[in-house]
Design a protein around this motif. Structure first.
Motif, PDB file in Angstrom:
ATOM      1  N   ARG A  71       0.830  -1.212   0.000  1.00 51.21           N
ATOM      2  CA  ARG A  71       0.000   0.000   0.000  1.00 51.21           C
ATOM      3  C   ARG A  71       0.859   1.254   0.000  1.00 51.21           C
ATOM      4  NH1 ARG A  71      -3.375  -2.927   3.762  1.00 51.21           N
ATOM      5  NH2 ARG A  71      -2.405  -1.853   5.508  1.00 51.21           N
ATOM      6  N   GLN A  72       2.030   1.166   0.616  1.00 53.48           N
ATOM      7  CA  GLN A  72       2.939   2.312   0.669  1.00 53.48           C
ATOM      8  C   GLN A  72       3.752   2.467  -0.610  1.00 53.48           C
ATOM      9  OE1 GLN A  72       5.197   1.389   4.191  1.00 53.48           O
ATOM     10  NE2 GLN A  72       3.564   2.034   5.594  1.00 53.48           N
ATOM     11  N   GLY A  73       3.573   1.541  -1.555  1.00 52.85           N
ATOM     12  CA  GLY A  73       4.246   1.643  -2.841  1.00 52.85           C
ATOM     13  C   GLY A  73       5.582   0.948  -2.942  1.00 52.85           C
ATOM     14  N   GLN A  74       5.950   0.129  -1.941  1.00 51.62           N
ATOM     15  CA  GLN A  74       7.237  -0.550  -2.016  1.00 51.62           C
ATOM     16  C   GLN A  74       7.208  -1.608  -3.118  1.00 51.62           C
ATOM     17  OE1 GLN A  74       9.445  -1.690   1.368  1.00 51.62           O
ATOM     18  NE2 GLN A  74       8.425  -0.287   2.790  1.00 51.62           N
ATOM     19  N   PRO A  75       8.307  -1.805  -3.838  1.00 53.26           N
ATOM     20  CA  PRO A  75       8.364  -2.815  -4.891  1.00 53.26           C
ATOM     21  C   PRO A  75       8.127  -4.218  -4.337  1.00 53.26           C
ATOM     22  CG  PRO A  75      10.195  -1.276  -5.092  1.00 53.26           C
ATOM     23  CD  PRO A  75       9.537  -0.996  -3.764  1.00 53.26           C
ATOM     24  N   ILE A  76       7.584  -5.087  -5.158  1.00 51.69           N
ATOM     25  CA  ILE A  76       7.254  -6.449  -4.715  1.00 51.69           C
ATOM     26  C   ILE A  76       8.515  -7.199  -4.306  1.00 51.69           C
ATOM     27  CG2 ILE A  76       6.309  -8.669  -5.468  1.00 51.69           C
ATOM     28  CD1 ILE A  76       4.426  -7.061  -7.299  1.00 51.69           C
ATOM     29  N   ALA A  77       9.568  -7.116  -5.111  1.00 51.39           N
ATOM     30  CA  ALA A  77      10.798  -7.848  -4.805  1.00 51.39           C
ATOM     31  C   ALA A  77      11.394  -7.395  -3.480  1.00 51.39           C
ATOM     32  CB  ALA A  77      11.810  -7.668  -5.930  1.00 51.39           C
ATOM     33  N   GLU A  78      11.416  -6.087  -3.238  1.00 45.09           N
ATOM     34  CA  GLU A  78      11.951  -5.574  -1.976  1.00 45.09           C
ATOM     35  C   GLU A  78      11.097  -6.001  -0.791  1.00 45.09           C
ATOM     36  OE1 GLU A  78      12.694  -1.401  -2.023  1.00 45.09           O
ATOM     37  OE2 GLU A  78      13.871  -1.474  -3.891  1.00 45.09           O
ATOM     38  N   SER A  79       9.788  -6.013  -0.970  1.00 46.14           N
ATOM     39  CA  SER A  79       8.896  -6.438   0.105  1.00 46.14           C
ATOM     40  C   SER A  79       9.121  -7.904   0.442  1.00 46.14           C
ATOM     41  CB  SER A  79       7.434  -6.218  -0.304  1.00 46.14           C
ATOM     42  OG  SER A  79       7.189  -4.854  -0.574  1.00 46.14           O
ATOM     43  N   ALA A  80       9.233  -8.734  -0.586  1.00 48.15           N
ATOM     44  CA  ALA A  80       9.463 -10.163  -0.361  1.00 48.15           C
ATOM     45  C   ALA A  80      10.774 -10.393   0.377  1.00 48.15           C
ATOM     46  CB  ALA A  80       9.461 -10.904  -1.698  1.00 48.15           C
ATOM     47  N   TYR A  81      11.825  -9.694  -0.043  1.00 46.22           N
ATOM     48  CA  TYR A  81      13.132  -9.862   0.591  1.00 46.22           C
ATOM     49  C   TYR A  81      13.102  -9.379   2.040  1.00 46.22           C
ATOM     50  CZ  TYR A  81      18.089  -9.247   1.582  1.00 46.22           C
ATOM     51  OH  TYR A  81      19.330  -9.305   2.166  1.00 46.22           O
ATOM     52  N   ALA A  82      12.483  -8.226   2.282  1.00 48.57           N
ATOM     53  CA  ALA A  82      12.446  -7.665   3.640  1.00 48.57           C
ATOM     54  C   ALA A  82      11.690  -8.567   4.598  1.00 48.57           C
ATOM     55  CB  ALA A  82      11.801  -6.278   3.612  1.00 48.57           C
ATOM     56  N   LEU A  83      10.730  -9.310   4.095  1.00 43.63           N
ATOM     57  CA  LEU A  83       9.917 -10.171   4.949  1.00 43.63           C
ATOM     58  C   LEU A  83      10.463 -11.596   5.059  1.00 43.63           C
ATOM     59  CD1 LEU A  83       6.445  -8.918   3.739  1.00 43.63           C
ATOM     60  CD2 LEU A  83       7.454  -8.544   5.990  1.00 43.63           C
ATOM     61  N   GLY A  84      11.601 -11.849   4.421  1.00 38.16           N
ATOM     62  CA  GLY A  84      12.260 -13.133   4.603  1.00 38.16           C
ATOM     63  C   GLY A  84      11.762 -14.255   3.711  1.00 38.16           C
ATOM     64  N   PHE A  85      11.039 -13.930   2.645  1.00 37.68           N
ATOM     65  CA  PHE A  85      10.610 -14.975   1.722  1.00 37.68           C
ATOM     66  C   PHE A  85      11.800 -15.430   0.879  1.00 37.68           C
ATOM     67  CE2 PHE A  85       6.556 -13.035   2.759  1.00 37.68           C
ATOM     68  CZ  PHE A  85       5.731 -14.144   2.881  1.00 37.68           C
ATOM     69  N   THR A  86      11.814 -16.721   0.546  1.00 38.10           N
ATOM     70  CA  THR A  86      12.969 -17.278  -0.159  1.00 38.10           C
ATOM     71  C   THR A  86      13.099 -16.700  -1.562  1.00 38.10           C
ATOM     72  OG1 THR A  86      11.573 -19.157  -0.829  1.00 38.10           O
ATOM     73  CG2 THR A  86      12.945 -19.429   1.139  1.00 38.10           C
ATOM     74  N   ASP A  87      11.977 -16.411  -2.216  1.00 37.75           N
ATOM     75  CA  ASP A  87      11.996 -15.809  -3.543  1.00 37.75           C
ATOM     76  C   ASP A  87      10.616 -15.223  -3.824  1.00 37.75           C
ATOM     77  OD1 ASP A  87      10.309 -17.982  -4.489  1.00 37.75           O
ATOM     78  OD2 ASP A  87      12.139 -19.189  -4.576  1.00 37.75           O
ATOM     79  N   GLN A  88      10.493 -14.544  -4.972  1.00 35.16           N
ATOM     80  CA  GLN A  88       9.226 -13.893  -5.298  1.00 35.16           C
ATOM     81  C   GLN A  88       8.101 -14.889  -5.527  1.00 35.16           C
ATOM     82  OE1 GLN A  88       8.765 -10.311  -7.716  1.00 35.16           O
ATOM     83  NE2 GLN A  88      10.999 -10.265  -7.973  1.00 35.16           N
ATOM     84  N   SER A  89       8.404 -16.057  -6.084  1.00 34.45           N
ATOM     85  CA  SER A  89       7.363 -17.046  -6.338  1.00 34.45           C
ATOM     86  C   SER A  89       6.788 -17.573  -5.028  1.00 34.45           C
ATOM     87  CB  SER A  89       7.898 -18.196  -7.194  1.00 34.45           C
ATOM     88  OG  SER A  89       8.935 -18.889  -6.529  1.00 34.45           O
ATOM     89  N   HIS A  90       7.646 -17.752  -4.024  1.00 39.68           N
ATOM     90  CA  HIS A  90       7.161 -18.172  -2.701  1.00 39.68           C
ATOM     91  C   HIS A  90       6.277 -17.087  -2.094  1.00 39.68           C
ATOM     92  CE1 HIS A  90       8.133 -19.150   1.763  1.00 39.68           C
ATOM     93  NE2 HIS A  90       7.058 -19.800   1.369  1.00 39.68           N
TER      94      HIS A  90
END
Length: 272
Positions: A225-244
């Motif tokens: 909602r704040q406009g952060q990129p999907i890849a950066e959000s996934a990485y910041a939250l500890g997901f192994t990759d974007q598909s996960h």
């Protein structure tokens, strides 16, 4: 098909309209107060207790924050709408003692007038009506919801002492980038692994790792909602990759991170 709209003057206020055919939701909880309405088809809502309640066209469902639930199609096409909002804001607008019950348990209400009222409020959010008009609409809606007798109520009251004991576990589950080991979490609060899983289910409605996934998705929605990129959000939250990240997000929200982020960007563009 899923469509989101958010108010440009009340950023916490989010409207959703969806059309689904397949099972789409894992058990989950929102950090917001939610009001839903069934437009077409039938579905089954499950809560903290075993069994479920069948929802039919015209039914209205009220879900307080942090109440675990899942609502999925019963058979065939299912069309529904939802409104999510900050619960403290909702409580501030709800008049009278009767309305306080709205914020305690999941409630299913059956009234054509209520359905019409919820639909009109959702339309008002989609039209981005001014704040004063939206607040007036919600005050009227909460009065109607509070006065209505529920056809079903699904209790999910938590034990505050147990929640306090589990607070260190929940903090680690929410903030650690890697998945903490259950044995380590259990030892930190003087429990066996089996006791911890049972305690988390009793306190939150979810086992530890499912609660962690839910907490990460809630944070992901905020970041998108704040406009952060999907890849950066996934990485910041500890997901192994974007598909996960995509799989987990879609299982909780029934839409992709990209679709959700795009709907939020449309709101930002309108309010700019």
């Amino acid at each position: 098909m899923t469509e989101f709209r958010r108010s440009s003057t009340l950023p916490h206020l989010e409207a959703r309209r969806s059309c689904r055919e397949n099972v789409c939701y894992r058990p989950h909880a929102h950090d917001s107060f939610s009001i839903g309405a069934i437009d077409a088809g039938t579905s089954v809502v499950t809560g903290p207790l075993e069994g479920g309640v069948r929802l039919a066209p015209g039914d209205v469902i009220v879900i307080p924050a942090d109440q675990v639930h899942a609502c999925n199609p019963d058979r065939g096409l299912w069309r529904y709408q939802m409104i999510h909002m900050d619960q403290a804001w909702a409580e501030s607008l709800a008049p009278g003692r009767g309305s306080s019950r709205l914020f305690e348990t999941i409630r299913v209400l059956r009234s054509p007038e209520l359905y019409t009222q919820v639909n009109a409020v959702n339309d008002a959010i989609c039209a981005d009506e001014p704040r004063e008009r939206l607040e007036a609409r919600f005050t009227e809606l909460f009065a109607s919801l509070g006065a209505a007798a529920p056809a079903h109520a699904i209790s999910g009251e938590a034990d505050p002492e147990l929640l306090a004991r589990l607070a260190p576990v929940m903090h680690r589950l929410r903030t650690d980038e890697s998945n903490p080991r259950l044995g380590e979490l259990a030892a930190a609060v003087g429990m066996t692994t089996y006791q911890l899983v049972r305690a988390m289910r009793r306190a939150t409605g979810l086992p530890p790792l499912a609660w962690r996934q839910n907490a990460r998705v809630l944070r992901a929605r905020e970041m998108l909602r704040q406009g952060q990129p999907i890849a950066e959000s996934a990485y910041a939250l500890g997901f192994t990759d974007q598909s996960h990240f995509h799989r987990v997000f879609s299982a909780h929200v029934a839409t992709s991170p990209g679709s959700y982020r795009a709907s939020c960007k449309n709101v930002q563009d309108r309010s700019a």
